[in-house]
Design a protein around this motif. Structure first.
Motif, PDB file in Angstrom:
ATOM      1  N   GLN A  50       0.828  -1.207   0.000  1.00  0.00           N
ATOM      2  CA  GLN A  50       0.000   0.000   0.000  1.00  0.00           C
ATOM      3  C   GLN A  50       0.861   1.255   0.000  1.00  0.00           C
ATOM      4  OE1 GLN A  50      -2.755   0.193   3.233  1.00  0.00           O
ATOM      5  NE2 GLN A  50      -3.717   2.094   2.544  1.00  0.00           N
ATOM      6  N   MET A  51       1.884   1.284   0.833  1.00  0.00           N
ATOM      7  CA  MET A  51       2.744   2.455   0.902  1.00  0.00           C
ATOM      8  C   MET A  51       3.573   2.612  -0.360  1.00  0.00           C
ATOM      9  SD  MET A  51       3.945   2.330   4.896  1.00  0.00           S
ATOM     10  CE  MET A  51       4.928   3.810   4.713  1.00  0.00           C
ATOM     11  N   ASN A  52       3.958   1.490  -0.979  1.00  0.00           N
ATOM     12  CA  ASN A  52       4.697   1.580  -2.232  1.00  0.00           C
ATOM     13  C   ASN A  52       3.807   2.166  -3.333  1.00  0.00           C
ATOM     14  OD1 ASN A  52       7.039   1.048  -3.898  1.00  0.00           O
ATOM     15  ND2 ASN A  52       5.840  -0.599  -4.830  1.00  0.00           N
ATOM     16  N   ALA A  53       2.522   1.790  -3.348  1.00  0.00           N
ATOM     17  CA  ALA A  53       1.597   2.347  -4.335  1.00  0.00           C
ATOM     18  C   ALA A  53       1.378   3.842  -4.107  1.00  0.00           C
ATOM     19  CB  ALA A  53       0.264   1.605  -4.258  1.00  0.00           C
ATOM     20  N   MET A  54       1.525   4.291  -2.861  1.00  0.00           N
ATOM     21  CA  MET A  54       1.349   5.714  -2.549  1.00  0.00           C
ATOM     22  C   MET A  54       2.654   6.497  -2.661  1.00  0.00           C
ATOM     23  SD  MET A  54      -1.105   5.199   0.796  1.00  0.00           S
ATOM     24  CE  MET A  54      -1.173   6.946   1.169  1.00  0.00           C
ATOM     25  N   GLY A  55       3.749   5.809  -2.998  1.00  0.00           N
ATOM     26  CA  GLY A  55       5.036   6.488  -3.130  1.00  0.00           C
ATOM     27  C   GLY A  55       5.657   6.888  -1.809  1.00  0.00           C
ATOM     28  N   LEU A  56       5.357   6.148  -0.742  1.00  0.00           N
ATOM     29  CA  LEU A  56       5.852   6.501   0.591  1.00  0.00           C
ATOM     30  C   LEU A  56       6.955   5.568   1.085  1.00  0.00           C
ATOM     31  CD1 LEU A  56       2.491   7.380   2.381  1.00  0.00           C
ATOM     32  CD2 LEU A  56       4.277   8.964   1.613  1.00  0.00           C
ATOM     33  N   THR A  57       7.410   4.636   0.260  1.00  0.00           N
ATOM     34  CA  THR A  57       8.545   3.805   0.658  1.00  0.00           C
ATOM     35  C   THR A  57       9.843   4.584   0.471  1.00  0.00           C
ATOM     36  OG1 THR A  57       8.592   2.846  -1.564  1.00  0.00           O
ATOM     37  CG2 THR A  57       7.392   1.639   0.134  1.00  0.00           C
ATOM     38  N   ASP A  58      10.862   4.158   1.187  1.00  0.00           N
ATOM     39  CA  ASP A  58      12.156   4.846   1.183  1.00  0.00           C
ATOM     40  C   ASP A  58      11.971   6.328   1.522  1.00  0.00           C
ATOM     41  OD1 ASP A  58      14.899   4.876   1.074  1.00  0.00           O
ATOM     42  OD2 ASP A  58      14.994   5.265  -1.080  1.00  0.00           O
ATOM     43  N   SER A  59      11.121   6.576   2.512  1.00  0.00           N
ATOM     44  CA  SER A  59      10.806   7.938   2.917  1.00  0.00           C
ATOM     45  C   SER A  59      10.637   7.983   4.423  1.00  0.00           C
ATOM     46  CB  SER A  59       9.525   8.416   2.228  1.00  0.00           C
ATOM     47  OG  SER A  59       9.035   9.595   2.819  1.00  0.00           O
ATOM     48  N   ARG A  60      11.183   9.017   5.023  1.00  0.00           N
ATOM     49  CA  ARG A  60      10.999   9.174   6.467  1.00  0.00           C
ATOM     50  C   ARG A  60       9.541   9.455   6.808  1.00  0.00           C
ATOM     51  NH1 ARG A  60      16.372  11.391   5.908  1.00  0.00           N
ATOM     52  NH2 ARG A  60      15.461  13.304   5.066  1.00  0.00           N
ATOM     53  N   LEU A  61       8.837  10.147   5.928  1.00  0.00           N
ATOM     54  CA  LEU A  61       7.414  10.395   6.153  1.00  0.00           C
ATOM     55  C   LEU A  61       6.634   9.093   6.168  1.00  0.00           C
ATOM     56  CD1 LEU A  61       4.930  12.221   6.409  1.00  0.00           C
ATOM     57  CD2 LEU A  61       4.936  12.440   3.907  1.00  0.00           C
ATOM     58  N   GLY A  62       6.927   8.207   5.222  1.00  0.00           N
ATOM     59  CA  GLY A  62       6.259   6.913   5.211  1.00  0.00           C
ATOM     60  C   GLY A  62       6.544   6.116   6.467  1.00  0.00           C
ATOM     61  N   LEU A  63       7.786   6.203   6.969  1.00  0.00           N
ATOM     62  CA  LEU A  63       8.140   5.490   8.195  1.00  0.00           C
ATOM     63  C   LEU A  63       7.387   6.068   9.389  1.00  0.00           C
ATOM     64  CD1 LEU A  63      10.035   3.131   8.823  1.00  0.00           C
ATOM     65  CD2 LEU A  63      11.775   4.796   9.499  1.00  0.00           C
ATOM     66  N   VAL A  64       7.218   7.382   9.424  1.00  0.00           N
ATOM     67  CA  VAL A  64       6.461   8.016  10.505  1.00  0.00           C
ATOM     68  C   VAL A  64       5.007   7.560  10.473  1.00  0.00           C
ATOM     69  CG1 VAL A  64       5.564  10.226  11.337  1.00  0.00           C
ATOM     70  CG2 VAL A  64       7.966  10.024  10.700  1.00  0.00           C
ATOM     71  N   LEU A  65       4.410   7.523   9.276  1.00  0.00           N
ATOM     72  CA  LEU A  65       3.027   7.069   9.158  1.00  0.00           C
ATOM     73  C   LEU A  65       2.885   5.600   9.571  1.00  0.00           C
ATOM     74  CD1 LEU A  65       1.997   8.756   5.786  1.00  0.00           C
ATOM     75  CD2 LEU A  65       1.460   9.504   8.109  1.00  0.00           C
ATOM     76  N   PHE A  66       3.873   4.800   9.209  1.00  0.00           N
ATOM     77  CA  PHE A  66       3.838   3.384   9.585  1.00  0.00           C
ATOM     78  C   PHE A  66       3.912   3.220  11.103  1.00  0.00           C
ATOM     79  CE2 PHE A  66       6.613  -0.262  10.698  1.00  0.00           C
ATOM     80  CZ  PHE A  66       5.709  -1.277  10.457  1.00  0.00           C
ATOM     81  N   TYR A  67       4.850   3.900  11.747  1.00  0.00           N
ATOM     82  CA  TYR A  67       4.989   3.795  13.194  1.00  0.00           C
ATOM     83  C   TYR A  67       3.753   4.357  13.916  1.00  0.00           C
ATOM     84  CZ  TYR A  67       9.942   2.635  12.626  1.00  0.00           C
ATOM     85  OH  TYR A  67      11.136   2.036  12.299  1.00  0.00           O
ATOM     86  N   SER A  68       3.202   5.449  13.399  1.00  0.00           N
ATOM     87  CA  SER A  68       2.013   6.016  14.025  1.00  0.00           C
ATOM     88  C   SER A  68       0.831   5.053  13.928  1.00  0.00           C
ATOM     89  CB  SER A  68       1.653   7.353  13.359  1.00  0.00           C
ATOM     90  OG  SER A  68       2.711   8.291  13.493  1.00  0.00           O
ATOM     91  N   THR A  69       0.701   4.379  12.787  1.00  0.00           N
ATOM     92  CA  THR A  69      -0.378   3.398  12.619  1.00  0.00           C
ATOM     93  C   THR A  69      -0.253   2.261  13.626  1.00  0.00           C
ATOM     94  OG1 THR A  69      -0.511   3.919  10.264  1.00  0.00           O
ATOM     95  CG2 THR A  69      -1.484   1.835  10.983  1.00  0.00           C
ATOM     96  N   VAL A  70       0.968   1.808  13.837  1.00  0.00           N
ATOM     97  CA  VAL A  70       1.195   0.683  14.739  1.00  0.00           C
ATOM     98  C   VAL A  70       0.959   1.077  16.197  1.00  0.00           C
ATOM     99  CG1 VAL A  70       2.938  -0.930  15.587  1.00  0.00           C
ATOM    100  CG2 VAL A  70       2.778  -0.454  13.142  1.00  0.00           C
ATOM    101  N   ASN A  71       1.354   2.301  16.573  1.00  0.00           N
ATOM    102  CA  ASN A  71       1.265   2.726  17.974  1.00  0.00           C
ATOM    103  C   ASN A  71      -0.040   3.416  18.320  1.00  0.00           C
ATOM    104  OD1 ASN A  71       4.042   2.075  19.005  1.00  0.00           O
ATOM    105  ND2 ASN A  71       4.625   3.423  17.333  1.00  0.00           N
TER     106      ASN A  71
END
Length: 305
Positions: A155-176
């Motif tokens: 999903q994040m790759n389709a949104m262009g958020l991989t290899d991005s600190r923003l994508g990592l922030v969204l991922f961690y926020s979703t998990v926590n």
């Protein structure tokens, strides 16, 4: 004469019994205090000894760390070479620490804000299916993110958020976020609704009441959500390894894994221990600074909620 001495004898016996009871009470209090200090000291040692040992080992040479039978002179020989080479070598630890700080702080702030808004909705509004939705949020806490990391990556790759600190922030926020919503919902339900009603009578709107009236009482819950998200994202490895490929965006755990030198990838344990000490410094500082809020936030919904 006998009738006159009997009250005096009874009073003396009562006084002796009272003094004996006070002495027993003081002895019992001293015993409880001794046991309290003994238990607290043992618990502190369990947590402090590994930390102190790691700090001491970080100031020793790699040969002393990997040696199976180090001599006393080797153990007592301290040097700052591990930290010096760690920050001046090819691993670029300074950039990794900066990346981790940006990601962890952003995750903590975003998680605290979203959890506060969601907790306000669950704690203050009464709507059909409220408990079912909150139960679904709580259930997601039991699902390890490793089980959903593949669909999240797609999903994040389709949104262009991989290899991005923003994508990592969204991922961690979703998990926590589920844990934060759980804490903040309990925090809102522990606050009497009459306080907010009084603010509305004085003309304060929803956001005004939330920011100016309820915020001081919500600080423990918000600090708990933020601290939990910060610690989880600061030391997380698998998600960062999955979503990041550019070494300039590596967080600290990824950079520590790359601390290998010598033939056949021999690990420099001196660098690793020094890196681990660097990694635990923000965690210790934040936990000590927010510890009272953290405990209060965890206990906010213990009775009601």
């Amino acid at each position: 004469m006998a009738t006159m001495t009997e009250p005096a004898t009874a009073a003396a016996d009562q006084l002796r019994m009272s003094r004996r009871s006070e002495a027993n009470g003081r002895a019992e209090s001293r015993t409880k205090l001794t046991l309290y200090w003994l238990g607290g000291t043992l618990a502190a040692l369990v947590f402090l000894v590994p930390l102190v040992w790691s700090v001491l080992r970080s100031f020793q040479s790699n040969d002393a760390i990997v040696s199976t039978t180090p001599s006393l002179s080797e153990l007592m020989r301290f040097t700052g070479e591990n930290f010096r080479s760690l920050f001046t070598g090819d691993a670029d630890i300074v950039r990794a620490v900066a990346n981790s700080l940006v990601v962890a702080i952003s995750t903590a702030v975003l998680t605290a804000v979203l959890a506060t808004l969601a907790g306000y909705g669950f704690g203050r509004f009464r709507f059909r299916g409220r408990n079912v939705l909150f139960g679904l949020v709580v259930v997601t806490m039991m699902v390890p993110f490793q089980a959903i990391i593949t669909p999240l990556y797609l999903q994040m790759n389709a949104m262009g958020l991989t290899d991005s600190r923003l994508g990592l922030v969204l991922f961690y926020s979703t998990v926590n976020l589920p844990f934060g919503v759980f804490v903040m919902r309990n925090a809102f339900e522990s606050i009497p609704s009459e306080i907010e009603d009084s603010a509305r009578v004085d003309g304060a709107g929803t956001m005004r009441s939330l920011v100016s009236v309820l915020r001081p009482m919500l600080v423990p819950g918000m600090a708990t959500s933020a601290l939990y998200a910060f610690l989880a994202s600061w030391t997380e490895f698998l998600g960062a390894l999955t979503f990041l490929t550019d070494d300039r965006k590596y967080t600290l755990p990824l950079s520590l894994v790359n601390l290998q030198s010598g033939a056949y990838g021999a690990v420099n344990f001196g660098h690793l221990v020094a890196g681990a000490v660097v990694a635990m410094i923000p965690c210790v500082i934040l936990y000590v600074a927010l510890q009272r809020f953290y405990v209060a936030g965890l206990a906010s919904g213990a009775v009601k909620g």
